[in-house]
Design an enzyme around this catalytic site. Structure first.
Site, short mmCIF file in Angstrom:
data_model
loop_
_atom_site.label_atom_id
_atom_site.label_comp_id
_atom_site.label_asym_id
_atom_site.label_seq_id
_atom_site.Cartn_x
_atom_site.Cartn_y
_atom_site.Cartn_z
N ILE A 14 38.04 8.03 56.61
CA ILE A 14 38.00 7.58 54.87
C ILE A 14 37.46 8.79 53.99
O ILE A 14 38.01 9.21 53.09
CB ILE A 14 37.66 6.30 54.71
CG1 ILE A 14 37.72 5.88 52.92
CG2 ILE A 14 35.90 6.47 54.62
CD1 ILE A 14 39.44 5.42 52.99
N SER A 36 26.52 14.04 59.91
CA SER A 36 27.39 13.12 60.87
C SER A 36 27.31 13.62 62.45
O SER A 36 26.77 14.63 62.67
CB SER A 36 28.97 13.41 60.60
OG SER A 36 29.72 12.31 60.68
N ARG A 37 27.33 12.80 63.38
CA ARG A 37 27.07 13.34 64.60
C ARG A 37 28.18 14.30 65.44
O ARG A 37 27.89 14.84 65.98
CB ARG A 37 27.14 11.71 65.56
CG ARG A 37 25.88 10.95 65.24
CD ARG A 37 26.15 9.46 65.74
NE ARG A 37 27.54 8.98 65.60
CZ ARG A 37 28.19 8.08 66.00
NH1 ARG A 37 27.44 7.33 67.03
NH2 ARG A 37 29.31 7.90 65.92
N LYS A 90 33.04 0.24 51.19
CA LYS A 90 32.84 -1.18 51.66
C LYS A 90 33.18 -1.39 52.77
O LYS A 90 33.83 -0.59 53.73
CB LYS A 90 34.41 -1.78 50.51
CG LYS A 90 35.41 -1.10 50.81
CD LYS A 90 36.42 -1.24 52.22
CE LYS A 90 36.51 -2.27 52.91
NZ LYS A 90 37.71 -1.94 53.99
#
Ligand code: NAP
Length: 308
Positions: A14, A36-37, A90
Protein backbone atom coordinates in the site's frame (compact mmCIF):
# COMPACT_ATOMS: atom_id res chain seq x y z
CA UNK A 1 3.80 26.73 6.89
CA UNK A 2 6.92 24.60 6.36
CA UNK A 3 6.17 21.02 5.28
CA UNK A 4 5.41 18.39 7.92
CA UNK A 5 8.45 16.11 8.10
CA UNK A 6 7.01 12.64 7.61
CA UNK A 7 8.31 9.10 8.08
CA UNK A 8 6.72 5.86 6.87
CA UNK A 9 6.87 2.61 8.81
CA UNK A 10 6.20 -0.70 7.01
CA UNK A 11 7.15 -0.14 3.37
CA UNK A 12 5.04 -2.64 1.41
CA UNK A 13 2.24 -2.86 -1.13
CA UNK A 14 0.00 0.00 0.00
CA UNK A 15 2.94 2.34 0.54
CA UNK A 16 4.18 1.80 -3.02
CA UNK A 17 0.70 1.81 -4.60
CA UNK A 18 -0.80 4.78 -2.75
CA UNK A 19 1.15 6.54 0.02
CA UNK A 20 4.22 7.51 -2.01
CA UNK A 21 2.32 9.15 -4.90
CA UNK A 22 -0.09 10.88 -2.48
CA UNK A 23 2.78 12.28 -0.37
CA UNK A 24 4.73 13.35 -3.48
CA UNK A 25 1.67 15.30 -4.63
CA UNK A 26 1.11 17.13 -1.34
CA UNK A 27 3.34 20.11 -0.57
CA UNK A 28 2.38 19.95 3.10
CA UNK A 29 4.48 16.82 3.55
CA UNK A 30 8.13 15.98 3.05
CA UNK A 31 9.11 12.30 3.36
CA UNK A 32 12.40 12.27 5.28
CA UNK A 33 12.79 8.67 6.54
CA UNK A 34 11.44 5.14 6.43
CA UNK A 35 11.58 2.24 8.86
CA UNK A 36 11.05 -1.25 7.50
CA UNK A 37 12.79 -4.58 7.87
CA UNK A 38 13.19 -5.00 4.10
CA UNK A 39 11.37 -2.24 2.21
CA UNK A 40 13.04 1.05 1.23
CA UNK A 41 12.13 4.10 -0.85
CA UNK A 42 14.63 5.42 -3.40
CA UNK A 43 16.45 8.51 -2.15
CA UNK A 44 14.97 8.40 1.37
CA UNK A 45 17.11 7.46 4.40
CA UNK A 46 16.06 3.97 5.51
CA UNK A 47 16.19 2.34 8.95
CA UNK A 48 15.36 -1.24 9.84
CA UNK A 49 13.26 -0.41 12.91
CA UNK A 50 11.13 2.44 14.18
CA UNK A 51 13.31 2.73 17.30
CA UNK A 52 16.47 3.24 15.22
CA UNK A 53 14.69 5.76 12.99
CA UNK A 54 13.25 7.83 15.83
CA UNK A 55 16.63 7.98 17.51
CA UNK A 56 18.53 8.88 14.34
CA UNK A 57 16.08 11.45 12.92
CA UNK A 58 14.68 13.69 15.67
CA UNK A 59 13.33 16.13 13.06
CA UNK A 60 10.44 13.77 12.21
CA UNK A 61 7.07 15.46 12.96
CA UNK A 62 4.70 12.65 11.96
CA UNK A 63 4.70 8.98 11.02
CA UNK A 64 2.44 6.86 8.79
CA UNK A 65 2.11 3.32 10.10
CA UNK A 66 1.51 0.97 7.17
CA UNK A 67 2.40 -2.44 8.54
CA UNK A 68 -0.26 -5.16 9.14
CA UNK A 69 -2.66 -4.27 11.96
CA UNK A 70 -1.28 -6.79 14.46
CA UNK A 71 1.95 -4.77 14.67
CA UNK A 72 0.55 -1.24 14.61
CA UNK A 73 0.00 -0.63 18.33
CA UNK A 74 3.63 -0.99 19.45
CA UNK A 75 4.85 1.27 16.67
CA UNK A 76 2.13 3.85 17.37
CA UNK A 77 2.96 3.91 21.05
CA UNK A 78 6.66 4.46 20.31
CA UNK A 79 5.88 7.27 17.87
CA UNK A 80 3.48 9.02 20.26
CA UNK A 81 5.92 8.62 23.16
CA UNK A 82 8.51 10.33 20.95
CA UNK A 83 6.11 13.25 20.34
CA UNK A 84 5.10 12.44 16.74
CA UNK A 85 1.68 12.78 15.10
CA UNK A 86 0.44 9.38 13.85
CA UNK A 87 -1.42 8.25 10.72
CA UNK A 88 -2.82 4.73 11.19
CA UNK A 89 -3.53 2.69 8.04
CA UNK A 90 -6.84 0.88 8.20
CA UNK A 91 -7.82 -1.00 10.31
CA UNK A 92 -6.36 1.24 13.04
CA UNK A 93 -5.38 -1.73 15.20
CA UNK A 94 -5.99 -5.37 15.99
CA UNK A 95 -8.34 -4.62 18.92
CA UNK A 96 -10.63 -1.79 19.94
CA UNK A 97 -9.05 -1.40 23.36
CA UNK A 98 -5.54 -0.93 22.02
CA UNK A 99 -6.72 1.86 19.72
CA UNK A 100 -8.59 3.46 22.62
CA UNK A 101 -5.31 3.37 24.53
CA UNK A 102 -3.63 5.22 21.64
CA UNK A 103 -6.43 7.80 21.58
CA UNK A 104 -5.88 8.50 25.30
CA UNK A 105 -2.13 8.75 24.82
CA UNK A 106 -2.41 11.10 21.83
CA UNK A 107 -4.89 13.29 23.73
CA UNK A 108 -2.68 13.44 26.81
CA UNK A 109 0.27 14.60 24.69
CA UNK A 110 -1.65 17.02 22.46
CA UNK A 111 -0.71 15.01 19.35
CA UNK A 112 -2.88 14.23 16.31
CA UNK A 113 -3.93 10.61 15.79
CA UNK A 114 -5.61 9.73 12.49
CA UNK A 115 -7.55 6.47 12.13
CA UNK A 116 -7.71 6.61 8.34
CA UNK A 117 -10.58 5.05 6.38
CA UNK A 118 -9.59 5.47 2.74
CA UNK A 119 -12.86 4.21 1.24
CA UNK A 120 -14.77 7.07 2.88
CA UNK A 121 -12.88 9.38 0.53
CA UNK A 122 -13.99 7.55 -2.62
CA UNK A 123 -15.39 10.11 -5.07
CA UNK A 124 -19.12 9.28 -4.92
CA UNK A 125 -19.41 8.73 -1.15
CA UNK A 126 -20.34 12.31 -0.18
CA UNK A 127 -22.98 12.53 -2.92
CA UNK A 128 -24.44 9.24 -1.69
CA UNK A 129 -24.57 10.51 1.87
CA UNK A 130 -26.36 13.67 0.71
CA UNK A 131 -28.85 11.63 -1.35
CA UNK A 132 -29.66 9.29 1.55
CA UNK A 133 -30.06 12.22 3.96
CA UNK A 134 -33.00 13.40 1.84
CA UNK A 135 -34.62 10.01 1.17
CA UNK A 136 -36.71 7.47 3.08
CA UNK A 137 -34.55 4.32 3.06
CA UNK A 138 -36.43 0.99 2.88
CA UNK A 139 -33.54 -1.47 2.84
CA UNK A 140 -29.80 -1.60 2.26
CA UNK A 141 -27.68 -4.38 0.75
CA UNK A 142 -23.90 -4.44 0.72
CA UNK A 143 -22.06 -6.85 -1.59
CA UNK A 144 -18.27 -6.89 -1.26
CA UNK A 145 -16.86 -9.86 -3.16
CA UNK A 146 -13.33 -10.13 -4.49
CA UNK A 147 -10.62 -12.62 -5.34
CA UNK A 148 -8.18 -12.90 -2.43
CA UNK A 149 -5.59 -14.60 -4.63
CA UNK A 150 -5.51 -11.56 -6.89
CA UNK A 151 -5.51 -8.81 -4.24
CA UNK A 152 -3.54 -10.42 -1.41
CA UNK A 153 -1.05 -12.88 -2.89
CA UNK A 154 1.26 -14.41 -0.28
CA UNK A 155 0.02 -12.15 2.56
CA UNK A 156 0.15 -14.55 5.48
CA UNK A 157 -0.72 -11.91 8.12
CA UNK A 158 -4.16 -11.46 6.63
CA UNK A 159 -5.08 -15.07 7.48
CA UNK A 160 -3.68 -14.94 11.01
CA UNK A 161 -5.60 -13.90 14.12
CA UNK A 162 -5.94 -10.12 14.05
CA UNK A 163 -5.47 -10.00 10.27
CA UNK A 164 -9.27 -9.85 9.85
CA UNK A 165 -9.50 -12.14 6.80
CA UNK A 166 -12.35 -11.03 4.54
CA UNK A 167 -13.01 -8.13 6.90
CA UNK A 168 -9.79 -6.53 5.64
CA UNK A 169 -11.71 -5.44 2.49
CA UNK A 170 -15.09 -5.73 4.23
CA UNK A 171 -14.19 -3.04 6.74
CA UNK A 172 -13.90 -0.65 3.78
CA UNK A 173 -17.59 -1.27 3.06
CA UNK A 174 -18.41 -0.77 6.73
CA UNK A 175 -16.46 2.50 6.76
CA UNK A 176 -18.67 3.73 3.91
CA UNK A 177 -21.85 2.34 5.48
CA UNK A 178 -21.23 4.10 8.78
CA UNK A 179 -20.60 7.36 6.93
CA UNK A 180 -23.54 7.41 4.50
CA UNK A 181 -26.42 6.11 6.62
CA UNK A 182 -28.30 8.83 8.50
CA UNK A 183 -28.67 6.73 11.67
CA UNK A 184 -26.28 4.34 13.42
CA UNK A 185 -26.87 0.60 12.90
CA UNK A 186 -26.07 -2.35 15.10
CA UNK A 187 -25.42 -6.00 14.34
CA UNK A 188 -28.25 -8.48 14.94
CA UNK A 189 -26.77 -11.64 13.43
CA UNK A 190 -23.73 -12.90 11.54
CA UNK A 191 -22.22 -16.03 10.05
CA UNK A 192 -18.46 -16.22 9.50
CA UNK A 193 -16.91 -18.90 7.29
CA UNK A 194 -13.36 -20.00 8.16
CA UNK A 195 -11.15 -22.23 5.99
CA UNK A 196 -10.23 -25.22 8.16
CA UNK A 197 -6.52 -24.27 7.98
CA UNK A 198 -6.88 -20.53 8.75
CA UNK A 199 -7.58 -18.30 11.76
CA UNK A 200 -9.47 -15.63 9.83
CA UNK A 201 -12.70 -15.87 7.80
CA UNK A 202 -12.92 -16.15 4.01
CA UNK A 203 -16.58 -15.07 3.93
CA UNK A 204 -19.12 -13.36 6.17
CA UNK A 205 -22.86 -12.63 6.14
CA UNK A 206 -23.97 -9.78 8.40
CA UNK A 207 -27.40 -8.48 9.37
CA UNK A 208 -27.75 -5.02 10.91
CA UNK A 209 -30.70 -2.85 11.84
CA UNK A 210 -31.15 0.67 13.09
CA UNK A 211 -33.40 1.97 15.85
CA UNK A 212 -36.27 2.44 13.39
CA UNK A 213 -35.97 -1.14 12.11
CA UNK A 214 -34.17 -0.43 8.81
CA UNK A 215 -32.53 -3.68 7.67
CA UNK A 216 -28.98 -3.60 6.33
CA UNK A 217 -27.51 -6.85 5.02
CA UNK A 218 -23.92 -7.39 4.00
CA UNK A 219 -22.21 -10.22 2.12
CA UNK A 220 -18.42 -10.37 2.07
CA UNK A 221 -16.66 -13.10 0.12
CA UNK A 222 -13.07 -13.61 -0.92
CA UNK A 223 -13.78 -16.46 -3.35
CA UNK A 224 -15.10 -14.29 -6.19
CA UNK A 225 -13.39 -14.86 -9.51
CA UNK A 226 -14.20 -12.92 -12.68
CA UNK A 227 -16.01 -9.64 -12.11
CA UNK A 228 -15.29 -8.14 -8.69
CA UNK A 229 -18.13 -6.52 -6.75
CA UNK A 230 -17.86 -3.66 -4.26
CA UNK A 231 -21.43 -2.29 -4.23
CA UNK A 232 -23.89 -0.77 -1.78
CA UNK A 233 -27.55 -0.69 -2.86
CA UNK A 234 -30.42 1.05 -1.12
CA UNK A 235 -34.15 0.89 -1.93
CA UNK A 236 -35.55 4.35 -1.20
CA UNK A 237 -38.66 6.44 -1.88
CA UNK A 238 -36.57 8.33 -4.44
CA UNK A 239 -35.48 5.24 -6.34
CA UNK A 240 -32.87 2.49 -6.26
CA UNK A 241 -29.51 3.92 -5.24
CA UNK A 242 -26.40 1.97 -6.22
CA UNK A 243 -22.97 3.05 -5.04
CA UNK A 244 -20.66 0.94 -7.22
CA UNK A 245 -17.01 0.10 -7.65
CA UNK A 246 -15.97 0.72 -4.06
CA UNK A 247 -17.57 4.17 -3.95
CA UNK A 248 -16.51 5.55 -7.34
CA UNK A 249 -19.84 5.56 -9.12
CA UNK A 250 -23.36 6.52 -8.02
CA UNK A 251 -26.52 5.67 -9.95
CA UNK A 252 -30.16 6.31 -9.05
CA UNK A 253 -32.64 4.08 -10.90
CA UNK A 254 -29.86 3.26 -13.34
CA UNK A 255 -29.10 6.91 -14.16
CA UNK A 256 -25.50 7.84 -13.51
CA UNK A 257 -25.10 10.71 -11.02
CA UNK A 258 -21.34 10.65 -10.57
CA UNK A 259 -18.42 8.56 -11.80
CA UNK A 260 -15.02 10.01 -10.96
CA UNK A 261 -11.38 9.01 -10.70
CA UNK A 262 -9.94 7.72 -7.42
CA UNK A 263 -8.59 10.43 -5.10
CA UNK A 264 -8.67 8.50 -1.81
CA UNK A 265 -5.07 8.69 -0.59
CA UNK A 266 -4.46 12.31 -1.67
CA UNK A 267 -7.63 13.11 0.32
CA UNK A 268 -6.33 11.17 3.34
CA UNK A 269 -3.10 13.18 3.38
CA UNK A 270 -5.01 16.48 2.99
CA UNK A 271 -7.08 15.42 6.00
CA UNK A 272 -3.99 14.43 8.01
CA UNK A 273 -2.41 17.86 7.37
CA UNK A 274 -5.69 19.52 8.33
CA UNK A 275 -6.01 17.77 11.71
CA UNK A 276 -2.33 18.39 12.54
CA UNK A 277 -2.78 22.07 11.75
CA UNK A 278 -6.00 22.21 13.82
CA UNK A 279 -4.37 20.38 16.75
CA UNK A 280 -6.94 17.60 16.84
CA UNK A 281 -7.41 13.88 16.17
CA UNK A 282 -9.78 11.95 13.89
CA UNK A 283 -10.41 8.49 15.30
CA UNK A 284 -13.80 7.05 14.42
CA UNK A 285 -13.91 3.43 15.60
CA UNK A 286 -17.37 2.57 14.23
CA UNK A 287 -16.16 0.30 11.37
CA UNK A 288 -13.83 -1.66 13.67
CA UNK A 289 -16.60 -1.92 16.28
CA UNK A 290 -18.87 -3.65 13.76
CA UNK A 291 -16.10 -6.11 12.89
CA UNK A 292 -15.53 -6.85 16.57
CA UNK A 293 -19.29 -7.39 17.00
CA UNK A 294 -19.27 -9.83 14.08
CA UNK A 295 -16.55 -11.89 15.75
CA UNK A 296 -18.55 -11.71 19.03
CA UNK A 297 -22.02 -12.50 17.69
CA UNK A 298 -21.23 -14.48 14.55
CA UNK A 299 -21.87 -18.19 14.12
CA UNK A 300 -18.80 -20.00 12.89
CA UNK A 301 -18.83 -22.27 9.85
CA UNK A 302 -15.78 -24.24 8.72
CA UNK A 303 -15.10 -24.75 5.02
CA UNK A 304 -12.41 -26.39 2.90
CA UNK A 305 -8.77 -25.43 3.44
CA UNK A 306 -7.45 -22.40 1.57
CA UNK A 307 -4.11 -22.57 -0.25
CA UNK A 308 -2.58 -19.68 -2.22
P1 NAP B 1 2.09 -5.80 3.19
O1 NAP B 1 2.71 -5.29 1.93
O2 NAP B 1 1.96 -7.26 3.38
O3 NAP B 1 2.79 -5.21 4.50
C1 NAP B 1 3.32 -3.92 4.56
C2 NAP B 1 4.71 -4.00 5.18
O4 NAP B 1 4.60 -4.21 6.58
C3 NAP B 1 5.52 -5.16 4.67
O5 NAP B 1 6.13 -4.90 3.44
C4 NAP B 1 6.54 -5.36 5.78
O6 NAP B 1 7.69 -4.56 5.54
C5 NAP B 1 5.79 -4.86 7.01
N1 NAP B 1 5.46 -6.02 7.83
C6 NAP B 1 4.94 -7.19 7.43
N2 NAP B 1 4.86 -8.04 8.45
C7 NAP B 1 5.34 -7.39 9.51
C8 NAP B 1 5.57 -7.75 10.85
N3 NAP B 1 5.30 -8.98 11.27
N4 NAP B 1 6.08 -6.84 11.69
C9 NAP B 1 6.41 -5.62 11.25
N5 NAP B 1 6.25 -5.22 9.96
C10 NAP B 1 5.72 -6.11 9.12
O7 NAP B 1 0.63 -5.20 3.37
P2 NAP B 1 -0.14 -4.01 2.63
O8 NAP B 1 -0.99 -4.58 1.57
O9 NAP B 1 0.78 -2.90 2.30
O10 NAP B 1 -1.14 -3.60 3.82
C11 NAP B 1 -0.67 -2.94 4.98
C12 NAP B 1 -1.85 -2.26 5.64
O11 NAP B 1 -2.45 -1.36 4.68
C13 NAP B 1 -2.95 -3.23 6.08
O12 NAP B 1 -3.51 -2.82 7.29
C14 NAP B 1 -3.98 -3.13 4.96
O13 NAP B 1 -5.30 -3.40 5.40
C15 NAP B 1 -3.83 -1.67 4.55
N6 NAP B 1 -4.26 -1.43 3.18
C16 NAP B 1 -3.83 -2.22 2.16
C17 NAP B 1 -4.32 -2.03 0.86
C18 NAP B 1 -3.87 -2.85 -0.31
O14 NAP B 1 -4.42 -2.71 -1.40
N7 NAP B 1 -2.85 -3.68 -0.19
C19 NAP B 1 -5.25 -1.02 0.63
C20 NAP B 1 -5.62 -0.19 1.67
C21 NAP B 1 -5.13 -0.41 2.93
P3 NAP B 1 9.15 -5.07 6.01
O15 NAP B 1 9.22 -6.54 5.73
O16 NAP B 1 10.07 -4.25 5.16
O17 NAP B 1 9.21 -4.75 7.48
Amino acid sequence: MSPIKLAIVGVGKIVRDQHLPAIAGNGNFELIATASRHGTVDGVPAYSSIEAMLEAVPAIDAVSLCMPPQYRYDAARKALDAGKHVFLEKPPGATLSEVQDLIRLADSKGLSLFASWHSRYAPAVEATRAFLAGAAIRSVEIIWKEDVRHWHPNQEWIWQAGGLGVFDPGINALSIMTHILPNPVFLTGAELTFPENRDAPIAASLAFRDQAGLAVNAEFDWRQTGKQTWDIRAETDKGLMVLESGGSKLTIDGREQLNAADDEYPSLYRRFAEIISAGRSDTDLAPLTHVADAFMLGKRRVTEAFHD
